[in-house]
Design an enzyme around this catalytic site. Structure first.
Site: not given
Ligand code: GLC
Length: 561
Positions: A227, A278
């Site tokens: 993310d 790994e």
């Molecule tokens: C990414 C996710 C989103 C979230 C952001 C913060 O963009 O897809 O939904 O709000 O990260 O974690």
């Protein structure tokens, strides 16, 4: 000629789960289905989707013909940002289920030939994470605060330490009250204040996440979605970014920004790749990285970094032949030198659904989908979305589908204000509605809400439009011309595409996209005039019912030779 929409010739029917017999790793061509867990299926009847609900509906995904699913965060969370605010990275929120449910999900998915990718939110924790609570309690200068970005304010402490902005609007800094009750330091959050950014230069952070990555790989997940990857490094000393007043978080246009796509982020990615390597079984790392152009993006998928990364330029492009072709060419040219496949994406839980977007005068995506509701022609949008699906699924590389796009769902633009939950709504002072409109729970069956999403009589966490009775999985399964049937046919046929990244453009006019991949030909008519199909090959799948001509906003797959 009368090619029925979605007609699948018997000789091309393939087993959805057949192995391609390829020596190349699965993720190079995989179609991955994004499960927005809160809105997929609710087994326990609390109106919120859960792991058991997902497990009970896995046959939909196997039958659809995708290779894998990416599941949005299921960790314990106060849900300030729908679970992207994680309080415990090694457990499951009771509202979503248990670790045992996850084990059962993995087992069932694997039995069905589906791989499972989990979401790793490592740029920030929840403000309820034990580390952040300890940092607040410990006070300025403490080792606990060093895992985050705590700084003294400017102007005697009353102003934020710099001009950085939050993706959800406003300053990226929030001031805390110190343990003695006095206003004190500020902490950084590139997203909501409930999501404090970790300092990835700190060894505790690096080591903790090594353990978290191993925890999920040991459990048997097939991949990890990273993310907000470009956020995970900041320029030393946190200099001002020079954002103009009122600037929006337009990360795709930034150059040399001190809080986004800073080069040190690649150290983190290399560290995780070493761990992933790994493990047996071709584990995948895929990043969410909205950065400035394909060359910057290609840095995330160098041979010792991640395997793939979402191509948001595809999602941002308008429905325009020149613009779409430029993204294809730019992407393939930038990724070839690093040897990574492209990963096409049209929609996600952060963006306006593309049926709605393609029906607008400006059909490219706005930043994080935070655009005001511009008028849309949904019939036109759906027609283009169906053509875009065939275009996307014919391109070399992999693709990500967002739940509900296989049903042709539109954005829900008229959710009542009192149900909106996206932090953007509050942080924008009620000027941007945010992303809830693409997160409305899926319609599975029946003729009224909750449409099989929850047990009858339960009110889902976001209301479903009554008109979705015509878009349920149950209705569309029976209809050979439905969007669901189109996706199923396309995903089956796609398994027969050549297993390489070669693509050869044909010139069929300025507003037509046409290319060959071996004997496969994809033709998309973005012009205002019908395109004769004579001599172009034998149509095997079309996005609408067509005769001898391909009408505007329609795509065809043909076999040549
Ligand atoms: C990414 C996710 C989103 C979230 C952001 C913060 O963009 O897809 O939904 O709000 O990260 O974690």
């Amino acid at each position: 000629m009368g090619t029925a929409a979605n007609a699948l010739p018997a000789d091309l029917e393939l087993d959805a789960r057949a192995d391609r017999g390829s020596a190349r790793p699965w993720w190079r061509t995989a179609v991955v289905y994004e499960v927005y867990l809160r809105s997929f299926a609710d087994a326990d009847g609390d109106g919120l989707g859960d792991v058991e609900g997902l497990r009970s509906r896995l046959t939909h995904l196997a039958d659809l013909g995708v290779d894998a699913l990416w599941v949005t965060p299921w960790y314990p969370s106060p849900m300030a940002d729908g679970g992207y605010d994680v309080a415990d990275y090694r457990d499951v929120d009771p509202r979503f289920g248990t670790l045992a449910d996850v084990d059962a999900l993995l087992a069932d998915a694997h039995d069905l030939g589906l791989r499972v990718v989990v979401d790793l939110v490592a740029n920030h924790t929840s403000a309820e994470h034990p580390w952040f609570r300890a940092a607040l309690a410990a006070g300025p200068g403490s080792p606990e605060r060093a895992r985050y970005f705590f700084r003294d304010g400017r102007g005697g402490g009353a102003e934020p330490p710099n001009d950085w902005i939050s993706a959800f609007g406003g300053s990226a800094w929030t001031r805390v009250r110190e343990p003695d009750g006095a206003p004190g330091q500020w902490y950084l959050h590139l997203f909501a204040p409930e999501q404090p950014d970790l300092d990835w230069g700190h060894p505790d952070v690096q080591e903790e996440f090594d353990g978290i990555v191993r925890f999920w790989l040991d459990r048997g997940v097939d991949g990890i979605r990273v993310d907000a990857a470009p956020a995970m490094a900041k320029a030393p000393d946190l200099p001002d970014a020079g954002h103009p007043p009122g600037a929006s978080f337009d990360a795709g246009s930034w150059v040399g920004n001190p809080h986004w796509d800073v080069d040190e982020v690649h150290e983190v990615l290399r560290r995780w790749r070493r761990i992933g390597d790994e493990y047996a079984g071709d584990r995948l790392f895929v990043s969410e990285a909205v950065v400035n152009g394909p060359e910057r993006l290609s840095r995330y998928v160098r041979p010792d970094e991640l395997h793939t990364t979402f191509n948001f330029d595809w999602l941002k492009a308008p429905w325009d032949a020149r613009a779409l072709r430029a993204v294809v060419d730019g992407t393939l040219a930038a990724l070839a030198p690093v040897g990574a496949p492209a990963t096409w994406v049209l929609s996600s839980h952060d963006e306006t659904r593309h049926v709605t977007r393609f029906g607008r005068a400006h059909s490219g995506a706005a930043v994080m989908g935070f655009d005001a509701a511009a008028p849309t022609d949904l019939a036109l949008g759906l027609r283009r979305a169906r053509a875009a699906a065939l275009l996307t699924l014919a391109l070399p590389g992999g693709a990500y589908l967002y739940q509900g796009e296989e049903l042709g769902l539109p954005e829900v633009e008229d959710l009542p204000e009192e149900v909106l939950q996206d932090p953007t709504w509050e942080r924008s002072g009620h000027t941007a509605r945010g992303r809830d409109g693409c997160r409305v729970p899926l319609p599975w069956s029946g003729d009224r809400p909750p449409f099989g999403f929850s047990p009858d009589g339960v009110v889902p966490w976001l209301p479903q439009p009554p008109g979705w009775r015509d878009l349920t999985v149950a209705v569309q399964r029976e209809d050979p011309s439905s969007t669901l049937s189109l996706y199923r046919a396309a995903l089956r046929l796609r398994r027969d595409l050549p297993d390489d990244d070669a693509l050869r453009w044909l010139d069929l006019g300025a507003d037509v996209l046409a290319f060959d991949r071996g004997p496969w030909r994809c033709v998309v008519n973005l012009s205002r005039h019908p395109l004769p199909l004579t001599g172009l090959g034998r149509p095997v799948l079309t996005s609408e019912q067509v005769g001898g001509e391909l009408p505007p906003d329609t795509a065809a797959w043909l076999v040549t030779g």
